[in-house]
Design a protein around this motif. Sequence first.
Motif, PDB file in Angstrom:
ATOM      1  N   TRP A  84     -96.541  12.811   9.290  1.00 56.24           N
ATOM      2  CA  TRP A  84     -97.341  13.919   9.800  1.00 56.24           C
ATOM      3  C   TRP A  84     -97.541  15.058   8.815  1.00 56.24           C
ATOM      4  N   MET A  85     -96.883  15.003   7.652  1.00 57.49           N
ATOM      5  CA  MET A  85     -97.020  16.110   6.707  1.00 57.49           C
ATOM      6  C   MET A  85     -98.478  16.401   6.322  1.00 57.49           C
ATOM      7  N   PRO A  86     -99.280  15.406   5.910  1.00 57.05           N
ATOM      8  CA  PRO A  86    -100.671  15.726   5.558  1.00 57.05           C
ATOM      9  C   PRO A  86    -101.450  16.364   6.705  1.00 57.05           C
ATOM     10  N   GLN A  87    -101.230  15.862   7.934  1.00 58.32           N
ATOM     11  CA  GLN A  87    -101.934  16.423   9.084  1.00 58.32           C
ATOM     12  C   GLN A  87    -101.489  17.850   9.371  1.00 58.32           C
ATOM     13  N   LEU A  88    -100.186  18.135   9.220  1.00 58.87           N
ATOM     14  CA  LEU A  88     -99.697  19.492   9.432  1.00 58.87           C
ATOM     15  C   LEU A  88    -100.305  20.454   8.415  1.00 58.87           C
ATOM     16  N   VAL A  89    -100.394  20.017   7.166  1.00 64.21           N
ATOM     17  CA  VAL A  89    -101.005  20.853   6.123  1.00 64.21           C
ATOM     18  C   VAL A  89    -102.485  21.073   6.422  1.00 64.21           C
ATOM     19  N   ARG A  90    -103.131  20.021   6.906  1.00 67.32           N
ATOM     20  CA  ARG A  90    -104.557  20.144   7.258  1.00 67.32           C
ATOM     21  C   ARG A  90    -104.754  21.120   8.408  1.00 67.32           C
ATOM     22  N   THR A  91    -103.899  21.035   9.418  1.00 70.10           N
ATOM     23  CA  THR A  91    -104.006  21.911  10.580  1.00 70.10           C
ATOM     24  C   THR A  91    -103.794  23.378  10.202  1.00 70.10           C
ATOM     25  N   ALA A  92    -103.012  23.597   9.134  1.00 67.25           N
ATOM     26  CA  ALA A  92    -102.765  24.970   8.686  1.00 67.25           C
ATOM     27  C   ALA A  92    -103.969  25.585   7.990  1.00 67.25           C
ATOM     28  N   GLY A  93    -105.044  24.784   7.826  1.00 61.73           N
ATOM     29  CA  GLY A  93    -106.274  25.350   7.268  1.00 61.73           C
ATOM     30  C   GLY A  93    -106.691  24.794   5.927  1.00 61.73           C
ATOM     31  N   ASN A  94    -106.246  23.581   5.589  1.00 58.13           N
ATOM     32  CA  ASN A  94    -106.600  22.979   4.308  1.00 58.13           C
ATOM     33  C   ASN A  94    -107.341  21.673   4.576  1.00 58.13           C
ATOM     34  N   ALA A  95    -108.606  21.591   4.194  1.00 59.33           N
ATOM     35  CA  ALA A  95    -109.448  20.457   4.574  1.00 59.33           C
ATOM     36  C   ALA A  95    -109.645  19.430   3.465  1.00 59.33           C
TER      37      ALA A  95
END
Length: 433
Positions: free
Chosen positions: A260-271
């Motif tokens: 889930w790390m990539p998804q968590l980073v994405r959710t924090a505002g990084n696309a």
Amino acid sequence: MEQEEQHLLRKVAWRLVPLIMTCFVVAYFDRVNISFAKLQMQSELGLSDAAYGLGASMFFIGYLLFEIPSNLILVRVGARRWIARIMVTWGTASAAMMFVHTEAMFYVLRFLLGVLEAGFVPGVMYFFMQWFPAKQRGRINSFFFGASALSGILGGPLAGGIMKYLNGIHGLSGWQWLFLLEGIPSVILGIVVLCVLDDRIEDAKWLKLSEKTMLSDLLRREHKVHSSHSFKDALRNPITYMLSLIYLGLCAGIYGIFFWMPQLVRTAGNADPLEIGIITMLPYFAALIGIVLIGRSSDRTGERRWHLVGCVLAGLLGYVVCATFGDNTVLLVIGLSIATTGLISSFALFWVYPPRVLTGVAAAGGIALINSIGQLGGVFAPYMVGRVKDLTGSASMGLYAIAAVCGVAALLIAWGLPRDIHFIESKETSDAS
């Protein structure tokens, strides 16, 4: 004599460990590249977060069902042949993930990947038992499990770059290129393992006869301390099941991060996929430094329990930070770094324990049993986070739940294991001298 032994063990380590580490790096590419592929394939295939989590978990169902048979076969045919077989077949299955076009096919191939990779980690642990004494295994395990951190450092930017720059080339999506290009190295390395590794000390042409004798005598003295030799001994030993429960907690913690790390980073505002890949390097880089320092400290002092408890509690703290500050990239990365460092380090420390109470076939089967039960953590953690995210729109409650599991694992380590198991190494060292 001690200086000669140290020189010999360094020689053995330089011969075996770099190749095994490289195999583990590639293994983790193939195991968790689904977390990056998700960023594109989920929308293309119409997968929900729960469906993705279930697919990630299917790997571990296949893995745990075939773990014990795989490791018992390894004892019969030899680690060299069996590890090579595992790598060639899992690399092929990983590359075949590029052909997924339905949810059912996604589940089937993830299950098959787990079946084919079953036995790799316990097989390596058994292999190390044949070559290194217990007083060295904390450091050796640190290097081995440090490879999972190295795979994160290399794999994040690599996956992000492949998905960004190869997307649409020859009509293939970036996630399809990711599975293909990261599956091929496993096949190549499997062939290298077959050609380079040796199953037994006496088969090693790169050792002198005097070195073979010294190493064999060193391991033989150590094995006299142990008493469990058959797989039935492992099944009867209550410590096997306590270690299994602890390992389940560790697996739940680490796979929650890996998947889930990539998804968590994405959710924090990084696309941007490449940006996400670069950001995910940071927790793994911290873990790579931490695992070496912690493993060295534990080996130097001979203390295992509180080192291991501290690492698992770091995992708990990191998850709480991630769940609380999931919308802040800086604080999220700090939380991920704490959790990743603690939990990857805990794996290296944990795997010193099983060989202390299990030897022979008991070690092969018992280690596989511990690993199998532990993989249940990999079954429920990814799915639970995905399910919670579907229901609530946030992964926070799922992250808090995994933090609680880490807390239970820390309590079991501190008070669920016999106290003398934490210090058997010091007895072995004094006996050997």
